[in-house]
Write an enzyme that holds these catalytic residues in place. Structure first.
Site, PDB file in Angstrom:
ATOM      1  N   LYS B  85      40.330  44.658  38.863  1.00 41.08           N
ATOM      2  CA  LYS B  85      39.521  45.119  37.734  1.00 41.08           C
ATOM      3  C   LYS B  85      38.051  45.090  38.167  1.00 41.08           C
ATOM      4  O   LYS B  85      37.627  44.164  38.864  1.00 41.08           O
ATOM      5  CB  LYS B  85      39.747  44.177  36.546  1.00 41.08           C
ATOM      6  CG  LYS B  85      39.037  44.609  35.261  1.00 41.08           C
ATOM      7  CD  LYS B  85      39.356  43.632  34.115  1.00 41.08           C
ATOM      8  CE  LYS B  85      38.719  44.060  32.793  1.00 41.08           C
ATOM      9  NZ  LYS B  85      39.022  43.125  31.694  1.00 41.08           N
ATOM     10  N   SER B 160      40.723  45.371  27.451  1.00 47.33           N
ATOM     11  CA  SER B 160      39.793  46.060  28.322  1.00 47.33           C
ATOM     12  C   SER B 160      40.321  46.318  29.734  1.00 47.33           C
ATOM     13  O   SER B 160      39.772  47.164  30.441  1.00 47.33           O
ATOM     14  CB  SER B 160      38.504  45.244  28.420  1.00 47.33           C
ATOM     15  OG  SER B 160      38.742  44.011  29.081  1.00 47.33           O
ATOM     16  N   SER B 184      42.670  41.050  26.603  1.00 50.88           N
ATOM     17  CA  SER B 184      42.400  42.158  27.518  1.00 50.88           C
ATOM     18  C   SER B 184      43.341  42.282  28.708  1.00 50.88           C
ATOM     19  O   SER B 184      43.299  43.284  29.424  1.00 50.88           O
ATOM     20  CB  SER B 184      40.961  42.060  28.044  1.00 50.88           C
ATOM     21  OG  SER B 184      40.070  42.528  27.062  1.00 50.88           O
TER      22      SER B 184
END
Lengths: 477, 492
Positions: B85, B160, B184
């Site tokens: 990420k 997210s 997330s």
């Protein structure tokens, strides 16, 4: 109508750790800009603070030195505001729960009496960087070497009633932090910074007046002058029917005045909250005891001991305990020379004068405590007179070796052989029959003349006491 | 009569299967890396799961891994292509955090999670898309545009960590890292049909992970199975002296726990997680998975987490408060976006931040600044912290009765792109089942169960502190008994 001044001080002292409070970057002063700032000090994304254990040890030592409570649990908080030399947009400080709680110190007032000043708290925090406005035209330079340097902010109670008391308190804190080795206290380098909260009120009034905070006080002299100016300014304002505005004021030493920096309305809302990156600081008794274990004898205690054990006056004892190096030096001299009174006289007299003359620190004295003690030993065993001892001291100061070496090299050994002294006396008396007759007829004053002549003839080496005794015997009618 | 069995394509193999082939010399990491890079090149233009693809660095790392494997060195992750990420700092490779603010930012250090996975031999294919500064539940707040759900390109992948979820689901990498502040990892895992675990707060170091809300943020793996998640978490977890909040707690052997039998397992079902707002199809799917656990020997116990309705409002005080301070460092002074020709210092701050941050980030900074302001601090921040304790107490009491808590990860399946962008509160309610575990610091895992109308559904399993091994075990046993986790989205 009489006025009363009320002063409280906030002192930021830089803690003498090798690395910063939340990073491993070094804290050395004077490095090229931004060479001592690591990713943590620069506030790069994703970096995290880790508390420097030594900074906590030093804070605890200070707490103990001022008889303060040490918090078993204290909290680091974020003080949020934007400034280019504050890389994270917040300063990590302690807010609601500081590591050092209520303590106190004692100051000596002008009349010799003692006054206790309360310390509200002392907390750990990180320093900001530096903005450099002078070096760049139309630009501001940022040096983050200082960012993250550990500070102990020491906040006093509003216990001081004059500029002189404020200076005495600031000097006391300065003495303590250097004495216990937690800070070098260097004011020029910003290691010891004082802000003063000043207000006035009519005598007898219980409520405090509106205060102003004075900044940029980077010497004890400026501290005194700024407060003196500010007190007069506030009194004039009130007497003219106006009011004091709560604000931060900057001291301008060139003009010897304070100027408004920002008012309360312009002040930041710092939005303090506990820093989620740092766990609560929990100190157990063992940690606290270990941190304070090797605290030296503190200045007040030492001063009291010098007074009682050595019979020093309050004045001498105060002088000798002005800093730890001096006190340690004195004790070494007294031990080596075997006479505390003589040691005090020499340290406060010849040595202090020589240091002062050459602008040297105690630690830079070319005459070691052992050397000065050796000189005192030779005074005590009558090897040299007190007068010649000053000559020996100068020679030691100039690197001619220890007392014995100087005495031997210069032939300064005191003349104590009675026969020898008598021979000199006989010669002098024989050469001055008129004065001898005067003395014998009761004119005592002439005695001094004979002493002088004998000393002169012996090149100052004759033992004065023996000269006195032998002369008296020889001139007896 | 001879017949031919179509071999499984490389991207359908689990990490354990790939590791076996790599070790046996039947496959090289370079071949595998080329395979995934080719898939990214072909499929990612439609998905937008990657912000940065680091092909050259990946192939270099793969070559290095092959050399280690040839010497008989390395472990189960050596040579396995993964993605990070874009919130994890990677030395020399841009870390944007999904924001224009950091579009030009290259960190001079690796996050601990990145460093540990690299030490284990994992090959980094690139950095995945995400909601800006991890603020979002749909991956639509990214400066680099929304990520599409591989199961339906008109729907969101969740957020997210939406880029990581979409990349793992679409088989663009063998596994990916994510971070979870309020759901997330788990919510996008649920919406994309993969396995995602948020470990106990402090289990994985936060060093080098760009902070959103420091007291809630936690990193974890996103994979196609619990077994793969165990392999990644094994490498990521552990004490880190650079993070004061990381736990000095020994890391157990997660793989060794996977086979533990579930007979007698006590599963708590909080009634608050099955009330109004839960999609009926999702509810049925969760019940189906629960029945499966009963077949595996588990016992179901009804429980209550009475303060859970407060978790969303509490979260939206605590997280914005911390983010308002955490994001203050992005000021245009030292790095990141700086506006053109500012008039003065104040203008530099205002313009750089106005241009660098998107609207959701600004909204949260404003909420947080307000909540911490003089006069409001007690009413908002302090009160929220008090309720946070009550929420933790709910869980503590529940774990006196049950071993784990189960429920839906998200109230619905993936919703259409744009559907909730104008209604922040509706968006925030996506995380209604996941937020409480962050507030309490507990571990939670989301695993795929029966889909609804062709869209994935996630079952959330919440455990007591440092019970990651048990969560992975419970997830793995279901994945041994069912095929839900094997379902792959159509090739786009």
């Amino acid at each position: 109508m009489a006025w009363e001044t009320v002063i409280g001080l906030e002192i930021h002292t830089q803690l003498a750790t090798r690395s910063k409070i939340f990073s491993g970057a070094p804290t050395t002063f004077g490095a090229a800009p931004n060479t001592q700032a690591c990713a943590i000090d620069l506030g790069l994304p994703g970096v995290l603070p880790v508390l420097n254990r030594q900074a906590v040890v030093l804070a605890v030592r200070f707490g103990r030195a001022i008889e303060a409570e040490i918090a078993e649990r204290s909290i680091f908080a974020r003080k949020n505001y934007f400034y280019p030399d504050l890389p994270k947009g917040y300063q990590i400080s302690q807010y609601e729960l500081p590591v050092v709680g209520r303590g106190r110190v004692t100051i000596v007032l002008d009349d010799g009496s003692l006054k206790t000043i309360g310390v509200t708290r002392a907390h750990l925090e990180e320093d900001a960087g530096k903005s450099l406005h002078e070096d760049f035209h139309g630009l501001t330079g940022i040096d983050l070497n200082r960012a993250g340097t550990p500070l102990l902010e020491i906040v006093s109670e509003p216990d001081m009633r004059s500029a002189k008391e404020a200076v005495a308190y600031a000097r006391k804190i300065h003495q303590i932090v250097r004495w216990i080795g937690i800070s070098d206290g260097n004011m020029q380098e910003g290691s010891f910074r004082v802000d003063a909260n000043v207000s006035v009120r009519r005598e007898g009034e219980a409520r405090l007046g509106t205060r102003t905070e004075l900044k940029n006080l980077n010497s004890f002299r400026f501290l005194e002058k700024a407060i003196t100016f500010e007190v007069e300014r506030q009194i004039e304002l009130i007497e003219a029917g106006s009011r004091v505005v709560q604000e931060t004021r900057l001291y301008d030493p060139e003009r010897d005045e304070t100027r408004s920096m920002r008012t309360k309305e312009e002040a930041n809302d710092y939005r303090y909250f506990p820093d989620p990156d740092l766990l609560p600081l929990v100190l157990d008794t063992a940690f606290i005891e270990q941190a304070a274990a090797d605290l030296p004898e503190l200045p007040d205690a030492k001063r009291e001991r010098f007074r009682t054990a050595y019979g020093h006056t309050e004045y001498d004892a105060s002088l000798l305990t002005a800093n730890r190096e001096l006190a340690d030096y004195f004790e070494a001299v007294a031990a080596a020379g075997g006479d505390a009174k003589l040691a005090a006289n020499w340290v406060n007299g010849e040595l202090a004068a020589a240091l002062n003359r050459d602008g040297r620190e105690m630690t830079e004295s070319p005459v070691s405590a052992e050397m000065l003690g050796g000189l005192i030993t030779r005074i005590r065993d009558n090897t040299i007179s007190g007068k010649l001892a000053k000559q020996v001291f100068e020679a030691m100061w100039n690197g001619e070796g220890d007392a014995d070496a100087v005495i031997a090299a210069r032939g300064l050994k005191q003349l104590t052989d009675s026969g020898e002294i008598e021979r000199i006396i006989d010669a002098i008396v024989a050469a001055n029959p008129e004065q001898a007759a005067q003395y014998r007829s009761g004119k005592d004053k002439v005695f001094g003349f004979f002493v002088g002549q004998v000393m002169k003839a012996s090149k100052g080496k004759a033992n004065p006491q023996q000269v006195n005794e032998l002369l008296k015997a020889r001139l007896k009618p | 009569m001879a017949y031919h069995i179509e071999p499984k394509p490389l991207h359908e193999l689990t990490i354990a299967e790939l590791a076996q082939r790599l070790r046996g010399g039947k496959l090289t990491s370079v071949e595998l890396t080329h395979h995934y890079l080719e898939r990214i090149k072909r499929l990612d233009p439609q998905l937008n799961a990657f912000v940065t693809v680091a092909a050259d660095a990946a192939l270099a790392a793969a070559t290095h891994a092959d050399a280690r494997l040839a010497r008989g060195e390395g472990g189960p992750l050596t040579g396995i292509p993964i993605a990070h990420k874009d919130i994890f700092c990677t030395r020399g490779l841009r870390t944007s955090c999904g924001s224009r603010m950091l579009d030009n930012f290259i960190a001079p250090y690796d996050a601990t999670a990145v460093e540990r996975l690299a030490a284990a031999g994992a090959v980094v294919l690139g950095k995945t898309n995400m909601d800006e500064f991890a603020m979002g539940s749909s991956n639509e707040t990214s400066f680099y545009g929304p990520v599409k759900n591989p199961w339906d390109l008109d729907r969101v992948p969740g957020g997210s960590s939406g880029g990581s979820a979409a990349a793992v689901a679409a088989r663009l990498c063998a596994a990916a890292t994510g971070t979870d502040t309020g759901g997330s990892i788990r919510q996008p895992a649920a919406l994309c049909g993969i396995t995602g675990i948020k470990p106990t707060y402090g289990r994985v170091s936060r060093w080098g992970m760009i902070a959103f809300a420091s007291s809630l943020d936690q990193a974890g793996p996103m994979t196609r199975s619990a077994e793969d998640a165990a392999l990644l978490l094994q490498a990521m977890a552990g004490f880190d002296p650079r993070d004061s909040t990381s736990a000095e707690e020994a890391v157990p052997d997660y793989g060794a726990q996977l086979g533990t039998d579930l007979a007698g397992l006590r599963i708590g079902l909080p009634r608050e997680y099955f009330g109004a707002g839960l999609d009926a199809g999702v509810a049925a799917s969760i019940q189906g998975a629960i029945r499966e656990y009963e077949r595996l020997g588990a016992r179901i116990i009804d429980i209550s987490l009475p303060n859970s309705p407060l978790s969303v409002p509490v979260y939206y005080v605590v997280a914005p408060a911390e983010c308002s301070s955490n994001l203050a460092r992005f000021d245009g002074v030292r790095y990141g976006h700086r506006c053109e020709a500012p008039r003065d210092l104040e203008d530099l701050y205002k313009c750089s931040r106005a241009e660098g941050f998107g609207s959701e980030v600004k909204r949260r900074i404003m909420i947080g600044t307000y909540a911490l302001s003089a006069g409001y601090y007690d009413a908002y921040y302090l009160k929220a912290q008090q309720i946070r304790h009550l929420i933790s107490d709910d869980f503590r009491r529940a774990f006196e009765q049950v071993d784990v808590i189960m429920g839906p990860t998200s109230p619905t399946t993936a919703f259409p792109l744009g559907a909730k962008m104008d209604d922040p509160v509706a968006m925030y309610l996506n995380d209604i089942y996941t937020i409480a575990t962050n507030l309490a610091g507990l571990p939670g895992i989301s695993i795929p169960v029966a889909p609804v109308d062709g869209m994935p559904v996630g079952l959330q399993i919440i455990g007591d502190y440092f019970q990651e091994g048990r969560l992975l075990n419970i997830a793995h046993r279901l994945q041994q008994a069912t095929d839900w986790h094997l379902a792959a989205p159509p090739e786009v």
